[in-house]
Every structure is written in structure tokens, then in C-alpha cells.
Write a protein that holds these residues in place. Structure first.
Motif, PDB file in Angstrom:
ATOM      1  N   UNK A 112     -65.957 -67.054 -29.466  1.00  0.00           N
ATOM      2  CA  UNK A 112     -66.663 -67.947 -28.552  1.00  0.00           C
ATOM      3  C   UNK A 112     -68.144 -67.588 -28.599  1.00  0.00           C
ATOM      4  N   UNK A 113     -68.944 -68.459 -29.209  1.00  0.00           N
ATOM      5  CA  UNK A 113     -70.342 -68.144 -29.490  1.00  0.00           C
ATOM      6  C   UNK A 113     -71.276 -69.159 -28.846  1.00  0.00           C
ATOM      7  N   UNK A 114     -72.504 -68.718 -28.602  1.00  0.00           N
ATOM      8  CA  UNK A 114     -73.547 -69.599 -28.085  1.00  0.00           C
ATOM      9  C   UNK A 114     -74.055 -70.512 -29.198  1.00  0.00           C
ATOM     10  N   UNK A 115     -74.421 -71.731 -28.838  1.00  0.00           N
ATOM     11  CA  UNK A 115     -74.977 -72.657 -29.828  1.00  0.00           C
ATOM     12  C   UNK A 115     -76.273 -72.120 -30.432  1.00  0.00           C
ATOM     13  N   UNK A 116     -76.917 -71.173 -29.749  1.00  0.00           N
ATOM     14  CA  UNK A 116     -78.153 -70.596 -30.270  1.00  0.00           C
ATOM     15  C   UNK A 116     -77.934 -69.524 -31.308  1.00  0.00           C
ATOM     16  N   UNK A 117     -76.665 -69.161 -31.553  1.00  0.00           N
ATOM     17  CA  UNK A 117     -76.387 -68.132 -32.566  1.00  0.00           C
ATOM     18  C   UNK A 117     -76.073 -68.812 -33.896  1.00  0.00           C
ATOM     19  N   UNK A 118     -75.141 -68.314 -34.662  1.00  0.00           N
ATOM     20  CA  UNK A 118     -74.890 -68.903 -35.971  1.00  0.00           C
ATOM     21  C   UNK A 118     -76.080 -68.705 -36.884  1.00  0.00           C
ATOM     22  N   UNK A 119     -76.294 -69.637 -37.790  1.00  0.00           N
ATOM     23  CA  UNK A 119     -77.373 -69.466 -38.770  1.00  0.00           C
ATOM     24  C   UNK A 119     -78.751 -69.535 -38.126  1.00  0.00           C
ATOM     25  N   UNK A 120     -78.844 -70.158 -36.967  1.00  0.00           N
ATOM     26  CA  UNK A 120     -80.136 -70.182 -36.271  1.00  0.00           C
ATOM     27  C   UNK A 120     -80.539 -68.784 -35.805  1.00  0.00           C
ATOM     28  N   UNK A 121     -79.542 -67.975 -35.487  1.00  0.00           N
ATOM     29  CA  UNK A 121     -79.798 -66.628 -34.987  1.00  0.00           C
ATOM     30  C   UNK A 121     -79.982 -65.628 -36.130  1.00  0.00           C
ATOM     31  N   UNK A 122     -79.090 -65.702 -37.125  1.00  0.00           N
ATOM     32  CA  UNK A 122     -79.125 -64.728 -38.209  1.00  0.00           C
ATOM     33  C   UNK A 122     -80.121 -65.096 -39.309  1.00  0.00           C
ATOM     34  N   UNK A 123     -80.420 -66.387 -39.433  1.00  0.00           N
ATOM     35  CA  UNK A 123     -81.480 -66.909 -40.311  1.00  0.00           C
ATOM     36  C   UNK A 123     -81.212 -66.699 -41.802  1.00  0.00           C
ATOM     37  N   UNK A 124     -80.888 -65.480 -42.204  1.00  0.00           N
ATOM     38  CA  UNK A 124     -80.752 -65.212 -43.637  1.00  0.00           C
ATOM     39  C   UNK A 124     -79.382 -65.590 -44.195  1.00  0.00           C
ATOM     40  N   UNK A 125     -78.390 -65.786 -43.332  1.00  0.00           N
ATOM     41  CA  UNK A 125     -77.038 -66.010 -43.830  1.00  0.00           C
ATOM     42  C   UNK A 125     -76.224 -66.830 -42.852  1.00  0.00           C
ATOM     43  N   UNK A 126     -75.470 -67.785 -43.375  1.00  0.00           N
ATOM     44  CA  UNK A 126     -74.525 -68.553 -42.570  1.00  0.00           C
ATOM     45  C   UNK A 126     -73.194 -67.805 -42.482  1.00  0.00           C
ATOM     46  N   UNK A 127     -72.398 -68.146 -41.488  1.00  0.00           N
ATOM     47  CA  UNK A 127     -71.032 -67.622 -41.356  1.00  0.00           C
ATOM     48  C   UNK A 127     -70.989 -66.108 -41.157  1.00  0.00           C
ATOM     49  N   UNK A 128     -72.048 -65.548 -40.614  1.00  0.00           N
ATOM     50  CA  UNK A 128     -72.183 -64.095 -40.536  1.00  0.00           C
ATOM     51  C   UNK A 128     -71.066 -63.460 -39.712  1.00  0.00           C
ATOM     52  N   UNK A 129     -70.847 -63.955 -38.505  1.00  0.00           N
ATOM     53  CA  UNK A 129     -69.879 -63.305 -37.617  1.00  0.00           C
ATOM     54  C   UNK A 129     -68.447 -63.542 -38.075  1.00  0.00           C
ATOM     55  N   UNK A 130     -68.144 -64.730 -38.575  1.00  0.00           N
ATOM     56  CA  UNK A 130     -66.797 -65.000 -39.091  1.00  0.00           C
ATOM     57  C   UNK A 130     -66.514 -64.146 -40.324  1.00  0.00           C
ATOM     58  N   UNK A 131     -67.516 -63.952 -41.175  1.00  0.00           N
ATOM     59  CA  UNK A 131     -67.334 -63.100 -42.349  1.00  0.00           C
ATOM     60  C   UNK A 131     -67.108 -61.648 -41.946  1.00  0.00           C
ATOM     61  N   UNK A 132     -67.852 -61.184 -40.936  1.00  0.00           N
ATOM     62  CA  UNK A 132     -67.672 -59.806 -40.462  1.00  0.00           C
ATOM     63  C   UNK A 132     -66.268 -59.616 -39.888  1.00  0.00           C
ATOM     64  N   UNK A 133     -65.764 -60.621 -39.160  1.00  0.00           N
ATOM     65  CA  UNK A 133     -64.399 -60.558 -38.628  1.00  0.00           C
ATOM     66  C   UNK A 133     -63.390 -60.460 -39.766  1.00  0.00           C
TER      67      UNK A 133
END
Length: 393
Positions: free
Chosen positions: A311-332
């Protein structure tokens, strides 16, 4: 003729053989086969009782404007699933589910209606099935086929999923809905007991979703729901969604479309194990995201018959990490290679670092009640639904 006669005798009299054959059938075909005779009906019932693993349907592709991708995927895939859903949680992207058109000058383009889409989904499911449907700004979904498939963070475009929970021995899943009463500022906490959220020693996990959070008083009402449930013996997780579209346990049409409230699922059962971790604003790169997943891994939750939620904020995702998409799902996926992950991007998150283990011992370092409502964070959750027998599909 003799061979066919012997085959007919076997399939009419030997339950072990019939059950073996019926075990290969998906549920819809199995239910049709149950109508053949009494023996097949009893064999089909026994076969269904062994199917206690979570199943899901994913929709990742856009399509014709007439129907949402999740409706088409569910209509197609329900013919193949090997469980009989007792509870269904579906989540779809808000933009295309409700049918906001990008090209307003096309007069012939038919705009989708969220109520029509919800009804179309519900008609595909068993009549006695509990259904909770939500729409959110973005979707987190694991593609169908294998629990080890790479989960996807879909922040734009048409997507959705439906989690199909069968009847599971020792597990009870209840839907609930607490609409905000415009005439009464104080929430009647006796409603918690009616929903199985109080005076329930087997309660382990509560997934909560606030809707229409933009309404005046919505945040205060969410606090009224969350705070009494903030006990260290219960995992609380969820977030604030755009709206809820299905709740078959009641007539949701009675609520005005701009009303606010809280809906959710309560998981009860001594065999349930769960854990959550909070990724706060400081988690901003691959290293810190993986460190959070290591905390979740340290909970030692069994991974078989387990589902993950993000459950993530709309402000996270690629907007937050900038250099990479799918960051948190990949880490999981790196730390949980065989656990399917689902969830959404929403307008606020509910959760904290909390672990409830199999023998119901909470490992937590302090006795201060956690702050459960957040913004610009991600809550990762594991729910283990108990061990399954080797013959369960």
C-alpha cells in the motif's frame, strides 16, 4: 463394448478413481460434473474441500472501451481456476474503471460507468460470495500463472486484479463497512463487535480502506476507526482509496456517492501469521528499500500459502525513486521469490512495523501505541493463511 462397460462401471462405483479424475478439472467444470450422479457429487464436494489455496486473476492490458480489462480477464479465467471463491477482493485503476475519457470530442465514444462495471464483475462470481471492490489511482499486481512472477507497479493505465479466497479450514474472512454518520460525530463502537473486530480472540489481521478522503471530516472519522483497533495483537494495514464500488453484504446504493467511510476485510483464525513494515520518506533508493524488506523477512512468516500486500502513496513509485521504476516491488521479489504481491497507490497509508507469529507472540520493542496513519510512505504486509495439505491444488 466390454472395455467401455468396465470403464462405465469404474466411473460409477469406484470413488477413488472418480476423485482422481475430477481432481484435474477446474472448479466450474467440477461443479457441472457434480450433477451427473450422487457418487460424482460427493467426490466433487470432497475435491473442493481440498482446494484451499489462494487464486487470483490479473488484468494488465487495456482493451475496448465497452468493458474494463478486469471484467474481460475474470470472465475468461474463471473457467480455469481450481478454487470456489468464498471471498473476493478486487482492485482496479480509478481512471479507466470509471471511464474518464481522454478524447472528449469523440461523441460516439461510450463512457464507462463504475456501477455498471462493478455489476458486471459481481455477476461473474458465485452468488454467495462476499465481494469487496475498490478503485485506486494505481495498481500493484502479480501476473497470473505463478506466484513467482515479477510483480508490477502500474502507476498509469488500465489494470486490476481479483483475489479469490476459497473456504479455508480454520480461517474466517469477513467484509465490513463503517459509513460516516453525518448526524453523529461519535462512532458507535458496538459496531466493531458486529463486524468481528472486537471480542474476537482469533482476530489476527484487519485490512482497512478509507474512501472519499477528500470529504470534510473523513480523516477524523478514519482515526475513530483505527485508534480503537490499534492493538499489538492485531496487524492493521491498508490505505485511502478513491472509492469502493462493490460490497455485496449490503446495499451500497443506499450510500450517496460522495459519502465517506471505511471498508475492509477481517482475517480471523489461530493459524494466521502476519507482519508489516513501514517504508518512510527516508527510504529513497534501492539499498534502503531492500533494508526494509530484510526487516519483513526477519519476521520468519512461512511463505507457502502466503500473500503480500503493498500500500503506497501516489507520490512514491518512479516519481519518488526517479532512477528506476518498480523499485519496491522488485525489492519485495528479491526477498520473497515465491509470494505473490498485490496492492495499490493511494492517498494515504495505514500500518507500522508489527509482527504476529504463529504462536501469537508479538515481537516489538516498546509498549507505546504506534502511529498508524501516514503519508508519502509504503506499507508492506505479509498474510500467511496456514499450512496446506500436499494434495491441495
Amino acid at each position: 463394448m466390454e472395455a467401455s462397460g468396465r470403464a462405465a462401471f469404474v466411473l460409477s462405483n469406484l470413488a477413488e478413481v472418480v476423485e482422481r479424475v475430477l481432481g484435474f478439472l477446474p472448479t466450474k467444470a467440477l461443479l457441472r460434473a457434480a450433477c451427473v450422479c450422487r457418487l460424482w457429487r460427493e467426490c466433487a464436494r470432497r475435491t473442493l474441500r481440498t482446494r484451499q489455496r489462494l487464486a487470483w486473476v490479473s488484468a494488465l492490458e487495456s482493451g475496448p472501451a465497452e468493458s474494463h480489462a478486469l471484467v474481460r480477464a475474470l470472465a475468461r479465467e474463471l473457467e480455469k481456476v481450481h478454487v470456489l471463491p468464498q471471498t473476493v477482493l478486487y482492485i482496479a485503476d480509478a481512471e479507466t474503471f470509471s471511464g474518464h475519457e481522454e478524447c472528449h470530442d469523440q461523441k460516439k465514444a461510450r463512457k464507462r460507468n463504475s456501477k455498471e462495471t462493478a455489476i458486471a464483475l459481481e455477476k461473474l462470481l458465485p452468488k454467495r460470495c462476499q465481494v469487496l471492490g475498490l478503485v485506486t489511482p494505481g495498481i500493484v499486481v502479480t501476473p497470473m500463472g505463478s506466484s513467482s512472477n515479477q510483480p508490477q507497479e502500474i502507476e498509469d493505465g488500465e489494470a486490476g486484479f481479483a483475489l479469490l479466497f476459497p473456504k479455508i479450514d480454520g480461517v474466517k474472512i469477513q467484509t465490513f463497512h463503517f459509513p460516516k454518520d453525518l448526524k453523529n460525530r461519535v462512532f458507535d463502537e458496538s459496531k466493531f463487535a458486529e463486524a468481528g473486530l472486537k471480542n474476537n480472540p482469533d482476530l489476527r489481521v484487519v485490512l482497512l480502506f478509507g474512501y472519499n478522503s477528500w470529504k470534510s471530516g473523513a480523516t477524523r472519522f478514519l482515526h475513530q476507526i483505527v485508534n480503537p483497533l490499534n492493538e499489538k495483537s492485531i496487524i492493521l494495514a491498508g490505505g485511502q482509496v478513491e472509492s469502493f464500488t462493490s460490497l455485496t453484504s449490503e446495499n451500497s446504493n443506499a450510500q450517496p456517492s460522495d459519502a465517506c467511510g471505511v471498508v475492509g476485510l477481517a482475517f480471523s483464525g489461530p493459524q494466521i501469521q502476519s507482519a508489516t513494515v513501514l517504508l518512510d520518506q527516508d527510504v529513497a533508493d534501492e539499498r534502503t528499500a531492500e533494508a526494509a524488506m530484510q526487516r519483513l523477512k526477519a519476521a520468519n512468516i512461512p511463505e507457502r500459502n502466503t500473500v503480500g500486500f503493498m500500500f503506497a502513496c501516489v507520490g512514491r513509485g518512479y516519481r519518488h525513486y526517479k532512477t528506476k521504476r518498480n523499485m519496491e516491488a522488485d525489492a519485495f521479489r528479491k526477498f520473497f521469490p515465491n509470494v505473490p504481491l498485490f496492492g495499490f497507490f493511494g492517498h494515504g497509508e495505514i500500518g507500522c512495523d508489527r509482527i504476529v507469529t504463529g504462536n501469537f507472540v508479538l515481537r516489538e520493542c516498546n509498549d507505546v501505541k504506534d502511529d498508524l496513519l501516514h503519508g508519502y510512505t509504503t506499507v508492506m504486509t505479509l498474510i500467511h493463511l496456514g499450512s496446506t495439505k500436499p494434495n491441495q491444488v
